[in-house]
Design an enzyme around this catalytic site. Structure first.
Site, PDB file in Angstrom:
ATOM      1  N   ASP A   1       0.763  -1.377   0.183  1.00 21.92           N
ATOM      2  CA  ASP A   1      -0.091  -0.005   0.030  1.00 21.92           C
ATOM      3  C   ASP A   1       0.848   1.327   0.117  1.00 21.92           C
ATOM      4  O   ASP A   1       0.056   2.380   0.267  1.00 21.92           O
ATOM      5  CB  ASP A   1      -0.867  -0.093   1.141  1.00 21.92           C
ATOM      6  CG  ASP A   1      -2.140  -1.004   1.157  1.00 21.92           C
ATOM      7  OD1 ASP A   1      -2.358  -1.479  -0.012  1.00 21.92           O
ATOM      8  OD2 ASP A   1      -2.789  -1.190   2.276  1.00 21.92           O
TER       9      ASP A   1
ATOM     10  N   ARG B   1      -0.030  -1.490   7.573  1.00 19.51           N
ATOM     11  CA  ARG B   1       0.762  -0.227   7.127  1.00 19.51           C
ATOM     12  C   ARG B   1       1.742   0.455   8.128  1.00 19.51           C
ATOM     13  O   ARG B   1       2.274   1.312   7.528  1.00 19.51           O
ATOM     14  CB  ARG B   1      -0.532   0.916   6.686  1.00 19.51           C
ATOM     15  CG  ARG B   1      -1.307  -0.058   5.743  1.00 19.51           C
ATOM     16  CD  ARG B   1      -2.126   1.299   4.825  1.00 19.51           C
ATOM     17  NE  ARG B   1      -1.154   2.217   3.846  1.00 19.51           N
ATOM     18  CZ  ARG B   1      -1.546   3.008   3.257  1.00 19.51           C
ATOM     19  NH1 ARG B   1      -2.927   3.233   3.336  1.00 19.51           N
ATOM     20  NH2 ARG B   1      -0.603   3.669   2.603  1.00 19.51           N
TER      21      ARG B   1
ATOM     22  N   ARG C   1     -10.120   6.049  10.398  1.00 21.27           N
ATOM     23  CA  ARG C   1      -8.910   5.921  10.451  1.00 21.27           C
ATOM     24  C   ARG C   1      -8.083   6.952  11.667  1.00 21.27           C
ATOM     25  O   ARG C   1      -7.336   6.657  12.541  1.00 21.27           O
ATOM     26  CB  ARG C   1      -8.179   5.979   9.281  1.00 21.27           C
ATOM     27  CG  ARG C   1      -8.447   4.685   8.108  1.00 21.27           C
ATOM     28  CD  ARG C   1      -8.034   3.663   8.474  1.00 21.27           C
ATOM     29  NE  ARG C   1      -8.515   2.536   7.887  1.00 21.27           N
ATOM     30  CZ  ARG C   1      -7.641   2.197   6.763  1.00 21.27           C
ATOM     31  NH1 ARG C   1      -6.443   2.870   6.615  1.00 21.27           N
ATOM     32  NH2 ARG C   1      -7.954   1.073   6.046  1.00 21.27           N
TER      33      ARG C   1
ATOM     34  N   HIS D   1     -11.252   7.601   4.208  1.00 18.35           N
ATOM     35  CA  HIS D   1     -10.583   8.784   4.302  1.00 18.35           C
ATOM     36  C   HIS D   1     -11.150   9.999   3.813  1.00 18.35           C
ATOM     37  O   HIS D   1     -11.907   9.986   2.746  1.00 18.35           O
ATOM     38  CB  HIS D   1      -9.302   8.598   3.597  1.00 18.35           C
ATOM     39  CG  HIS D   1      -8.107   7.718   4.468  1.00 18.35           C
ATOM     40  ND1 HIS D   1      -7.216   6.970   3.494  1.00 18.35           N
ATOM     41  CD2 HIS D   1      -7.792   7.521   5.517  1.00 18.35           C
ATOM     42  CE1 HIS D   1      -6.409   6.290   4.705  1.00 18.35           C
ATOM     43  NE2 HIS D   1      -6.769   6.671   5.599  1.00 18.35           N
TER      44      HIS D   1
ATOM     45  N   CYS E   1      -5.194   9.490  -3.535  1.00 18.05           N
ATOM     46  CA  CYS E   1      -4.393   8.520  -2.654  1.00 18.05           C
ATOM     47  C   CYS E   1      -3.060   8.334  -2.987  1.00 18.05           C
ATOM     48  O   CYS E   1      -1.992   8.116  -2.383  1.00 18.05           O
ATOM     49  CB  CYS E   1      -5.145   7.243  -2.538  1.00 18.05           C
ATOM     50  SG  CYS E   1      -6.830   7.218  -1.893  1.00 18.05           S
TER      51      CYS E   1
END
Length: 295
Positions: free
Chosen positions: A86, A111, A156, A185, A288
């Site tokens: 990612d 992550r 998040r 997000h 992103c």
């Protein structure tokens, strides 16, 4: 003739009744998806049982990279790290204003290995790096609009991180709560179209957003602050239409967000379609994959 067909759209002339939009130079950080795959599930878009095509992801990513370069923007690269699929979603790697880079603390364990490589990159490239205290995921949940930071929470980033951002950057921070897990997000539900005011301080439609992604209080805040914002419908939001990058004139957008593309043209923006369908399998789109480096 341009070898990049989508860039031909950038020559389109806005309708004479809409304001002339001004493109501003941008500096971005990107990461080649050399190790991209979906081997775990940390958002509703990820299906590990569904095959992914790394070569296709690379081709699509390269088109986005080349689009930025052909528009005259600077693109820096961070080396991909094996085992961190990612990392291509660089927007989650930090938040950068005026040469200061706030690192991230990911909520999900998968992550966390990305945290140090991004902070090391910032330090090596002359940024003043601030080690984060609170859980937050960078520009995925922090969007700069003028002098104000719109900050997302709900899935998040912790609400406490909003206070940290205000302290680190000395900016007003406006908290917004996301309620739909597909839009986990803030940059999946809000697109910043004009990060700065227009000439002479003229108000402009600075943002576009998906009302259904937010709670009632957040919708009221957005409606009050941005009465001329573009309201995007569910169909365009569901194809990550709002996960865009804009230089104030050219808006890089998913080709499947057809309604939003029409709305952008009506407001004098120049939509440039770039398909990142393969990277959407990991729950990420154009924004992103794009971290703005504000010097």
């Amino acid at each position: 003739m341009s070898t990049h067909p989508t860039l031909q759209q950038s020559q389109a002339t806005p309708h004479p009744e809409v304001p002339e939009r001004i493109a501003q130079h941008r500096r971005y950080l990107m990461c080649r998806p050399e190790h991209f795959t979906v081997s775990y599930r940390i958002n509703p878009w990820m299906e590990p049982a569904r095959p992914t095509d790394t070569a296709k992801a690379l081709r699509q990513w390269q088109q986005l990279h080349d689009t930025y370069v052909q528009l005259g923007h600077d693109v820096e690269l961070i080396d991909p790290v094996p085992g961190l699929p990612d990392m291509v979603y660089t927007a989650n790697g930090g938040f950068v204003i005026d040469g200061r880079a706030l690192g991230v603390r990911f909520r999900v364990a998968e992550r966390r290995g990305e945290e140090r490589p991004f902070m090391d990159w910032f330090a090596a490239h002359g940024f003043d790096v601030v080690e984060p205290v609170e859980v937050q995921e960078g520009e995925g949940d922090f969007l700069l609009v003028g002098d104000t930071v719109l900050a997302g929470t709900g899935f998040r980033s912790d609400g406490a991180s909003h206070r940290e951002v205000a302290e680190v950057f000395g900016r007003e921070v406006v908290s917004l709560t996301l309620t739909d897990p597909r839009f986990y997000h803030l940059d999946t539900a809000i697109a910043v179209l004009d990060p700065v005011e227009g000439p002479g301080g003229v108000d402009r439609a600075n943002i576009a957003y998906l009302p259904g992604a937010f709670d009632e209080r957040s919708r009221a805040v957005l409606a009050e602050r941005y009465p001329d914002a573009i309201l995007v419908d569910e169909a365009d939001g569901a194809v990550f239409g709002l996960n865009t990058a804009s230089d104030g004139r050219n808006v890089i957008v998913s080709p499947r967000a057809v309604g939003f593309i029409a709305q952008l043209r009506e407001r004098g923006y120049v939509p440039i379609a770039v398909d990142l369908s393969e990277l959407l399998l990991g729950g990420g789109g154009i924004k992103c994959c794009t971290l703005e480096l504000r010097g």
